[in-house]
Design a protein around this motif. Sequence first.
Motif, PDB file in Angstrom:
ATOM      1  N   TYR A   1       0.838  -1.177   0.024  1.00 51.33           N
ATOM      2  CA  TYR A   1       0.026   0.210  -0.059  1.00 51.33           C
ATOM      3  C   TYR A   1       0.894   1.244   0.072  1.00 51.33           C
ATOM      4  O   TYR A   1       0.302   2.394   0.037  1.00 51.33           O
ATOM      5  CB  TYR A   1      -0.801   0.056   1.235  1.00 51.33           C
ATOM      6  CG  TYR A   1      -1.642  -1.348   1.281  1.00 51.33           C
ATOM      7  CD1 TYR A   1      -2.751  -1.516   0.216  1.00 51.33           C
ATOM      8  CD2 TYR A   1      -1.395  -2.355   2.177  1.00 51.33           C
ATOM      9  CE1 TYR A   1      -3.493  -2.665   0.310  1.00 51.33           C
ATOM     10  CE2 TYR A   1      -2.249  -3.537   2.115  1.00 51.33           C
ATOM     11  CZ  TYR A   1      -3.144  -3.563   1.163  1.00 51.33           C
ATOM     12  OH  TYR A   1      -3.808  -4.691   1.301  1.00 51.33           O
ATOM     13  N   ASP A   2       2.133   0.939   0.053  1.00 48.45           N
ATOM     14  CA  ASP A   2       3.054   2.129  -0.101  1.00 48.45           C
ATOM     15  C   ASP A   2       4.297   1.911  -0.901  1.00 48.45           C
ATOM     16  O   ASP A   2       4.370   0.887  -1.438  1.00 48.45           O
ATOM     17  CB  ASP A   2       3.280   2.790   1.195  1.00 48.45           C
ATOM     18  CG  ASP A   2       4.162   1.842   2.196  1.00 48.45           C
ATOM     19  OD1 ASP A   2       4.979   1.065   1.598  1.00 48.45           O
ATOM     20  OD2 ASP A   2       3.827   1.741   3.347  1.00 48.45           O
ATOM     21  N   ASP A   3       5.130   2.949  -0.933  1.00 48.45           N
ATOM     22  CA  ASP A   3       6.281   2.798  -1.789  1.00 48.45           C
ATOM     23  C   ASP A   3       7.578   2.289  -0.858  1.00 48.45           C
ATOM     24  O   ASP A   3       8.702   2.496  -1.515  1.00 48.45           O
ATOM     25  CB  ASP A   3       6.765   3.867  -2.675  1.00 48.45           C
ATOM     26  CG  ASP A   3       7.005   5.123  -1.888  1.00 48.45           C
ATOM     27  OD1 ASP A   3       6.714   4.807  -0.677  1.00 48.45           O
ATOM     28  OD2 ASP A   3       7.139   6.070  -2.416  1.00 48.45           O
ATOM     29  N   THR A   4       7.356   1.924   0.091  1.00 51.83           N
ATOM     30  CA  THR A   4       8.604   1.270   0.938  1.00 51.83           C
ATOM     31  C   THR A   4       9.143  -0.248   0.235  1.00 51.83           C
ATOM     32  O   THR A   4       8.118  -0.812  -0.029  1.00 51.83           O
ATOM     33  CB  THR A   4       8.071   0.989   2.526  1.00 51.83           C
ATOM     34  OG1 THR A   4       7.544   2.040   2.847  1.00 51.83           O
ATOM     35  CG2 THR A   4       9.223   0.554   3.126  1.00 51.83           C
ATOM     36  N   SER A   5      10.133  -0.303   0.212  1.00 54.13           N
ATOM     37  CA  SER A   5      10.899  -1.476  -0.349  1.00 54.13           C
ATOM     38  C   SER A   5      10.383  -2.737   0.132  1.00 54.13           C
ATOM     39  O   SER A   5      10.185  -2.868   1.673  1.00 54.13           O
ATOM     40  CB  SER A   5      12.417  -1.523  -0.125  1.00 54.13           C
ATOM     41  OG  SER A   5      12.750  -2.659  -0.832  1.00 54.13           O
ATOM     42  N   CYS A   6       9.731  -3.651  -0.642  1.00 51.66           N
ATOM     43  CA  CYS A   6       9.411  -5.012   0.036  1.00 51.66           C
ATOM     44  C   CYS A   6       9.634  -5.970  -0.955  1.00 51.66           C
ATOM     45  O   CYS A   6      10.073  -5.747  -2.265  1.00 51.66           O
ATOM     46  CB  CYS A   6       7.701  -4.660  -0.130  1.00 51.66           C
ATOM     47  SG  CYS A   6       6.837  -4.560  -1.502  1.00 51.66           S
ATOM     48  N   ASP A   7       8.938  -7.032  -0.788  1.00 52.13           N
ATOM     49  CA  ASP A   7       9.232  -8.397  -1.673  1.00 52.13           C
ATOM     50  C   ASP A   7       7.873  -8.837  -2.179  1.00 52.13           C
ATOM     51  O   ASP A   7       6.947  -8.921  -1.651  1.00 52.13           O
ATOM     52  CB  ASP A   7       9.571  -9.681  -0.856  1.00 52.13           C
ATOM     53  CG  ASP A   7      10.895  -9.523   0.028  1.00 52.13           C
ATOM     54  OD1 ASP A   7      11.804  -8.766  -0.740  1.00 52.13           O
ATOM     55  OD2 ASP A   7      11.150  -9.968   1.188  1.00 52.13           O
ATOM     56  N   LEU A   8       8.019  -8.578  -3.553  1.00 56.56           N
ATOM     57  CA  LEU A   8       6.745  -8.944  -4.422  1.00 56.56           C
ATOM     58  C   LEU A   8       6.118 -10.054  -4.054  1.00 56.56           C
ATOM     59  O   LEU A   8       4.757  -9.987  -4.190  1.00 56.56           O
ATOM     60  CB  LEU A   8       7.335  -8.796  -5.987  1.00 56.56           C
ATOM     61  CG  LEU A   8       6.273  -9.094  -6.933  1.00 56.56           C
ATOM     62  CD1 LEU A   8       5.208  -8.062  -6.997  1.00 56.56           C
ATOM     63  CD2 LEU A   8       6.946  -8.833  -8.226  1.00 56.56           C
ATOM     64  N   SER A   9       6.697 -11.139  -3.780  1.00 56.61           N
ATOM     65  CA  SER A   9       5.936 -12.615  -3.686  1.00 56.61           C
ATOM     66  C   SER A   9       5.020 -12.472  -2.374  1.00 56.61           C
ATOM     67  O   SER A   9       4.180 -13.179  -2.413  1.00 56.61           O
ATOM     68  CB  SER A   9       7.075 -13.740  -3.473  1.00 56.61           C
ATOM     69  OG  SER A   9       7.934 -13.349  -2.369  1.00 56.61           O
TER      70      SER A   9
END
Length: 153
Positions: free
Chosen positions: A35-43
Amino acid sequence: MKIAMANDHAGTRMKNEIKAYLESEGYEVVDFGTYDDTSCDLSDYVYPAALAVAKGECDRGIFVDGVGYGSALIANKIYGIYAAVCQDPFCAKLAREHTDSNVLCIGAKIIGDMMASEIVKTWLTTEPLMEEKYRRRVNKVKEINDKHCVPVK
């Protein structure tokens, strides 16, 4: 029609625009995040969204990441998911007509908002071709799926 949506940090803005369009057109959207642009893991987001499509909880999926291929790679590991990366409306049309794809993957770093909008509209409104040669080809892919993938429970 109920649409599962998922994205990573690179696709948040575009996903939100597509989601607003879908809801304005009367589609029901289930947003699996992020829900935001904080780096995360797509899976972490695509996997549960793809499962929802595979289980029939959602009719189709639209996933947005930086390039689109990460989403497709993850989604296509799930039994019954036929994800296509589309970068223009022509590809979206063929992804539905020729392969009966049930998940659309878009790369937010590759295409702009207007192109994404046209891709989504085309993909959602195009029906699979029912001619024998296309059905035969789609059925062969489904046979491969059935032979090598485990049904989702």
